[in-house]
Motif scaffolding. Sequence first.
Motif, PDB file in Angstrom:
ATOM      1  N   GLY A 231       1.660  -7.949   2.733  1.00 58.79           N
ATOM      2  CA  GLY A 231       1.604  -7.780   1.286  1.00 58.79           C
ATOM      3  C   GLY A 231       2.657  -8.612   0.582  1.00 58.79           C
ATOM      4  O   GLY A 231       3.452  -9.302   1.223  1.00 58.79           O
ATOM      5  N   ARG A 234       7.383  -7.626  -2.974  1.00 60.85           N
ATOM      6  CA  ARG A 234       7.686  -6.501  -3.857  1.00 60.85           C
ATOM      7  C   ARG A 234       6.973  -5.232  -3.363  1.00 60.85           C
ATOM      8  O   ARG A 234       7.554  -4.165  -3.269  1.00 60.85           O
ATOM      9  N   ASP A 235       5.684  -5.404  -3.036  1.00 59.32           N
ATOM     10  CA  ASP A 235       4.903  -4.247  -2.584  1.00 59.32           C
ATOM     11  C   ASP A 235       5.445  -3.681  -1.279  1.00 59.32           C
ATOM     12  O   ASP A 235       5.442  -2.474  -1.072  1.00 59.32           O
ATOM     13  N   GLY A 239       6.933  -0.297  -1.848  1.00 60.56           N
ATOM     14  CA  GLY A 239       5.800   0.597  -1.630  1.00 60.56           C
ATOM     15  C   GLY A 239       5.084   0.334  -0.319  1.00 60.56           C
ATOM     16  O   GLY A 239       3.865   0.194  -0.286  1.00 60.56           O
ATOM     17  N   HIS A 307      -2.470  -6.361  -0.385  1.00 59.83           N
ATOM     18  CA  HIS A 307      -1.606  -5.466   0.371  1.00 59.83           C
ATOM     19  C   HIS A 307      -2.463  -4.686   1.372  1.00 59.83           C
ATOM     20  O   HIS A 307      -3.357  -3.957   0.979  1.00 59.83           O
ATOM     21  N   GLU A 319       1.260   6.890  -0.041  1.00 61.55           N
ATOM     22  CA  GLU A 319       1.960   6.702  -1.315  1.00 61.55           C
ATOM     23  C   GLU A 319       2.930   7.847  -1.582  1.00 61.55           C
ATOM     24  O   GLU A 319       4.004   7.643  -2.131  1.00 61.55           O
TER      25      GLU A 319
END
Lengths: 329, 131
Positions: A231, A234-235, A239, A307, A319
């Motif tokens: 991904g 940032r992802d 996350g 991602h 998540e």
Amino acid sequence: MAEPLLEVKNLKVQFPTEDGVVKAVDGTSFSVAPGETLGVVGESFLTVMGLVTKREARISGEILFRGQDLLKLPPEDFREIRGAKISMIFQDPLTALNPVHRVGNQIAEVFQVHRKVSKKEAFDEAINLLQLVGIPEPAKRARRYPHEFSGGMRQRAMIAMALALSPDLIIADEPTTALDVTVQAQILDLIDQMKKEFDAAVILITHDLGVVAEHCDDIMVMYAGRMVEYGEARDIYYGAHHPYTWGLLQSIARMDQARTERLRPIKGQPPSLIHVPPGCPFNPRCPYVMDICRTEVPQLIPADGHHASACHLPLSEKERIVKEEVLVH
Amino acid sequence: MPDARIVRGLFLSLKEKEFVESARASGASNKRIIFYHILPNALGPIVVSSTLNVAAAILTESALSFLGFGVQPPTPTWGNLLEDGRTASLIAPWLVWFRGLAILITVLCVNFLGDGLRDALDPHQKLVGKE
Ligand SMILES: Nc1ncnc2c1ncn2[C@@H]1O[C@H](COP(=O)(O)OP(=O)(O)OP(=O)(O)O)[C@@H](O)[C@H]1O
Ligand code: SF4
Ligand SMILES: [Mg+2]
């Protein structure tokens, strides 16, 4: 997205050994766009170039560079690409430089191998490059031997060598692992700066997710020779969707946190590449392991954009965990 | 006359070095890798082992000829000269001394030559000399 510069399709690299077949790369596909920096993190990754020079390896799949399959290229044509279009920065510049030749001559060699230039011209080019990568008194330093350089300077010289013919792709294999912490950031910044100046794509292989986050566009996380997550930087950093990546995130000192009270290393042994466990390769070490993980191999499934992660946990659960357990220490 | 096995072993171990992989990654040809990258690294050990061999050969020859098993006279060798001197050792003992001394000096010189060549071929040694 632009036409990919490098496209790797279902790459498998195996080493037959006495104890069994080592599956160093087990069916991995990815691509690198021109000018992109791709970070590769995790355990066991053989660099694209390194593996092609390792003759004992069994390689299958495709490595398309500008549409040309490097694995099918005649050796002579592939040799012309190495060093000119694709170049490499090694982990330990002290062992990657030849101890008996002057640094300037080793950089000049790249010109002599690929271009018809005189020794003198090549050496002058080498001096220019040394200057470019921030080596003081380049003309004098070019006449020195590798052991007369400091670690950081040697890595700068390696970078100069990799840049010599302004390649399209630079593969940096843990370029800072052998260096002092204070020098590491400088070298990574230099690679960034040079990549922009030469308009090159970079594959940055590292064990340190903290390092790649700042310097990469995309990140690919490898475990036991397989891609487990892919991904945008940032992802991944804010996350991540895979328990192994969470482990990596928790075991680094995060830049955006004032205190690093708890560094939690991943439990258990790194995977054996000979006897990969059935199902998810991470299941013996995974804190979220379920029954299905022991039988079914999770596929790499895209969540949003590009991602993707290979894990049986439902997306909503991932998540929730990343928010509630991973990012808050 | 370096031992062929030593050279082979050297090449095999040097072939695995990272600078060879790095040269290959730069597109250097096999010829270039052998002559420019591997050979100069092997030269030091080859020279040292050769000179040691030469020195050892001189000593062996002297010993054998002295005992009469070596090169047959009248071919002049260190050992034959020594043996020659021995027959006259009662009236002219210095013949043996000086000839023995000459052998010693020769062997030492060959060793020093080897040391010198190794230093000249190894950049690490040069640095030490300079500082
Ligand atoms: N010549 C070989 N024979 C057998 N196995 C090999 C060989 N070369 C590499 N491997 C295996 O392939 C795997 C990946 O090797 P690689 O050198 O890429 O590891 P790496 O992740 O880069 O490690 P490092 O952190 O030490 O650089 C390793 O587990 C290693 O055991
Ligand atoms: S598939 Fe199962 S074992 Fe593998 S990472 Fe996901 S939860 Fe853990
Ligand atoms: Mg490595």
